[in-house]
Design an enzyme around this catalytic site. Structure first.
Site, mmCIF file in Angstrom:
data_model
loop_
_atom_site.group_PDB
_atom_site.id
_atom_site.type_symbol
_atom_site.label_atom_id
_atom_site.label_comp_id
_atom_site.label_asym_id
_atom_site.label_seq_id
_atom_site.Cartn_x
_atom_site.Cartn_y
_atom_site.Cartn_z
ATOM 1 N N HIS A 1 0.868 -0.977 -0.017
ATOM 2 C CA HIS A 1 -0.051 -0.024 -0.035
ATOM 3 C C HIS A 1 0.891 1.287 -0.078
ATOM 4 O O HIS A 1 1.908 1.306 0.819
ATOM 5 C CB HIS A 1 -0.875 -0.039 1.218
ATOM 6 N N ASP B 1 -7.890 -5.642 0.085
ATOM 7 C CA ASP B 1 -8.125 -6.439 -1.123
ATOM 8 C C ASP B 1 -7.898 -7.658 -0.896
ATOM 9 O O ASP B 1 -8.309 -8.532 -1.640
ATOM 10 C CB ASP B 1 -7.851 -5.830 -2.594
HETATM 11 N N1 CMC Z 1 4.151 -7.463 -4.624
HETATM 12 C C1 CMC Z 1 5.622 -7.651 -4.612
HETATM 13 N N2 CMC Z 1 6.444 -6.409 -4.392
HETATM 14 C C2 CMC Z 1 5.825 -5.287 -4.176
HETATM 15 C C3 CMC Z 1 4.531 -5.249 -3.773
HETATM 16 C C4 CMC Z 1 3.577 -6.567 -4.097
HETATM 17 N N3 CMC Z 1 2.236 -6.529 -3.881
HETATM 18 N N4 CMC Z 1 3.930 -4.052 -3.560
HETATM 19 C C5 CMC Z 1 5.011 -3.318 -3.909
HETATM 20 N N5 CMC Z 1 6.052 -4.057 -3.971
HETATM 21 C C6 CMC Z 1 7.523 -3.753 -4.171
HETATM 22 C C7 CMC Z 1 7.838 -3.110 -5.497
HETATM 23 O O1 CMC Z 1 8.249 -4.134 -6.187
HETATM 24 C C8 CMC Z 1 8.967 -1.949 -5.009
HETATM 25 O O2 CMC Z 1 10.135 -2.878 -4.940
HETATM 26 P P1 CMC Z 1 11.519 -2.255 -5.259
HETATM 27 O O3 CMC Z 1 11.465 -0.903 -4.481
HETATM 28 O O4 CMC Z 1 12.524 -3.258 -4.971
HETATM 29 O O5 CMC Z 1 11.527 -1.795 -6.658
HETATM 30 C C9 CMC Z 1 8.562 -1.498 -3.815
HETATM 31 O O6 CMC Z 1 7.692 -2.568 -3.230
HETATM 32 C C10 CMC Z 1 7.868 -0.337 -4.028
HETATM 33 O O7 CMC Z 1 6.691 -0.571 -4.894
HETATM 34 P P2 CMC Z 1 5.864 0.607 -5.621
HETATM 35 O O8 CMC Z 1 4.897 0.067 -6.586
HETATM 36 O O9 CMC Z 1 6.877 1.507 -6.165
HETATM 37 O O10 CMC Z 1 4.928 1.200 -4.407
HETATM 38 P P3 CMC Z 1 3.613 2.063 -4.379
HETATM 39 O O11 CMC Z 1 3.710 2.914 -2.805
HETATM 40 O O12 CMC Z 1 3.428 2.647 -5.588
HETATM 41 O O13 CMC Z 1 2.950 0.520 -4.045
HETATM 42 C C11 CMC Z 1 0.955 -0.341 -4.692
HETATM 43 C C12 CMC Z 1 1.401 0.633 -3.926
HETATM 44 C C13 CMC Z 1 -0.565 -0.758 -4.171
HETATM 45 C C14 CMC Z 1 0.759 0.093 -6.249
HETATM 46 C C15 CMC Z 1 1.650 -1.799 -4.847
HETATM 47 O O14 CMC Z 1 1.907 -2.295 -3.371
HETATM 48 C C16 CMC Z 1 0.910 -2.928 -5.324
HETATM 49 O O15 CMC Z 1 1.035 -3.079 -6.558
HETATM 50 N N6 CMC Z 1 0.307 -3.816 -4.631
HETATM 51 C C17 CMC Z 1 -0.465 -4.865 -5.509
HETATM 52 C C18 CMC Z 1 -1.706 -4.531 -6.117
HETATM 53 C C19 CMC Z 1 -2.830 -4.140 -5.009
HETATM 54 O O16 CMC Z 1 -3.000 -5.186 -4.178
HETATM 55 N N7 CMC Z 1 -3.435 -2.987 -4.921
HETATM 56 C C20 CMC Z 1 -4.380 -2.564 -3.709
HETATM 57 C C21 CMC Z 1 -3.884 -1.565 -3.065
HETATM 58 S S1 CMC Z 1 -4.969 -1.174 -1.827
HETATM 59 C C22 CMC Z 1 -6.525 -1.034 -1.902
HETATM 60 C C23 CMC Z 1 -6.756 -0.178 -3.259
HETATM 61 O O17 CMC Z 1 -6.290 0.980 -3.335
HETATM 62 O O18 CMC Z 1 -8.000 -0.337 -3.985
#
Ligand code: CMC
Length: 378
Positions: A258, A313
């Site tokens: 998140h 989720d």
């Molecule tokens: N699985 C594996 N690695 C992850 C995940 C994950 N679910 N989430 C983040 N990371 C890693 C990512 O690979 C990155 O690693 P590195 O720094 O080594 O490259 C680091 O964590 C930071 O990730 P980011 O995508 O830059 O961070 P963010 O703040 O944009 O992430 C997110 C938020 C929700 C997009 C991400 O955690 C994600 O893609 N999660 C899976 C999709 C998901 O479950 N979304 C629902 C979010 S909560 C409810 C909603 O909003 O609807």
């Protein structure tokens, strides 16, 4: 380049009295009330009152609100026909966008401080009708208008499945509606705010929000998380799947991580409790809950050091599946609940903090060039 915040991370675009998140300590409050307290002791209708009028209702106020909702389920036949005119295999959120576009052309009134809140209440009621009919159209069932009842969740479940839901089902649906009702300014709410900032109407704000919600990084994650459990199929296959998909192929673990929470999402804890209870009703649901537990364990083991934990989720899909919803409806159920947060935020913005949202992009292309006429360009 330092002026740019990629993904608007840590940019504050408004003040709010609606939702407080402490992402480091896993705290979520609506109007100062802990999310657990609200799920335990209130109904979605009480949360609607809290978000729109700033406090939990008295008994009289609650009854008035329920009457307003019950009176607003009706939507024009043309909108029902529009939903049913789409192919059955259409994307459910796409169908909701279409229905809300149609509603915006009928109910897209000017902003008015005296009526905005009533507009939001009617919109939330109509969202119930739209969501139930998207399900029914996709399932090849006849259209229905939700019937008046003492509970928004009960009316919605009755309309969706054309049967009387049990009290446990109503409580679980009500809890899901509260849990997804608002979450400050994620992508979908921001899309709604951008739209409201041009003084476009409230229904159009919801169309914009739905479009943003649909993606797998936001509302689409509940479906994607549950599809992982379906793909795994049997609890004893979980470790092998995790090793291949997450460790070797480095796929994202859906339902984990998140932007704001750096610890366990408090909503996920509550969804987990409901998932455990409801999934006991069927062997299939129970199996997917067991798989989810194993994935959760492996996910935390792998990602906790990066502060990546289950988000809202992760377990919600098990609850929705146990209630009888097809996977393709999960994002729409999220949307139904979030119509409250979207409308409450745009009202807060337009009424008290309005300014056209118009950011800048830092130009990095060639500074100046002369046009060479096409015949001389080779
Ligand atoms: N699985 C594996 N690695 C992850 C995940 C994950 N679910 N989430 C983040 N990371 C890693 C990512 O690979 C990155 O690693 P590195 O720094 O080594 O490259 C680091 O964590 C930071 O990730 P980011 O995508 O830059 O961070 P963010 O703040 O944009 O992430 C997110 C938020 C929700 C997009 C991400 O955690 C994600 O893609 N999660 C899976 C999709 C998901 O479950 N979304 C629902 C979010 S909560 C409810 C909603 O909003 O609807």
């Amino acid at each position: 380049m330092s002026q740019i915040s990629r993904g608007l991370e840590n940019v504050f675009i408004k003040t709010t009295a609606l939702t407080y998140i402490d992402g480091d300590n896993g705290i979520l409050r609506y109007g100062g009330f802990d999310i657990d307290d609200l799920v335990e002791h209130t109904s979605f209708e009480e949360v609607i009152h809290l978000m729109l009028y700033g406090d939990l209702p008295t008994k009289v106020q609650l009854q008035r609100l329920k009457t307003s909702l019950n009176e607003a389920y009706e939507i024009p036949q043309q909108v029902i026909d529009t939903i049913y005119s789409l192919p059955r295999e259409s994307d459910a959120i796409g169908m909701m966008e279409t229905a809300f576009s149609a509603l915006s052309s009928i109910y897209g009134e000017m902003w008015n401080k005296n009526t905005n809140k009533e507009t939001a209440i009617k919109l939330i009621a109509k969202a119930s009708t739209v969501t139930a009919n998207v399900l029914r159209a996709k399932e090849g069932k006849k259209p229905v208008i939700p019937e008046s009842s003492d509970s928004f969740a009960r009316s919605f479940l009755s309309a969706s499945f054309a049967r009387t839901p049990t009290n446990d089902e109503v409580k679980a649906m009500d809890a899901a509606l509260i849990l997804y009702a608002d979450h400050e300014v994620p992508a979908s709410t921001t899309a709604a705010l951008v739209t409201s900032s041009t003084l476009s109407d409230m229904y159009s704000c919801v169309v914009a929000a739905l479009a943003a919600l649909k993606g797998p990084l936001h509302g689409g994650a509940a479906e994607e998380a549950f599809k992982q459990f379906l793909e795994i199929g049997e609890p004893e296959r979980t470790e092998e799947w995790f090793k291949k998909k997450i460790l070797e192929e480095k796929s994202r673990l859906m339902g984990f991580g998140h932007r704001v929470y750096k610890t366990y999402d408090p909503r996920a804890k509550i969804f987990k409790r409901y998932a455990q209870k409801l999934s006991e009703r069927s062997n299939e649901a129970r199996k997917y809950f067991e798989i989810a537990l194993k994935v959760e364990e492996l996910g935390i083991e792998k990602f906790a050091e990066k502060h990546i934990y289950p988000n809202t989720d992760f377990f919600s899909g098990v609850v929705f599946y146990s209630l009888g919803f097809p996977v393709y409806m999960f994002t729409s159920l999220f949307a139904l609940s979030r119509t409250l947060g979207w409308t409450a935020h745009v009202i807060e913005y337009v009424e008290d903090q309005h300014r056209l949202i118009r950011p800048r992009a830092l130009y990095i292309g060639p500074l100046k060039r002369e046009v060479i006429p096409i015949e001389l360009r080779g």
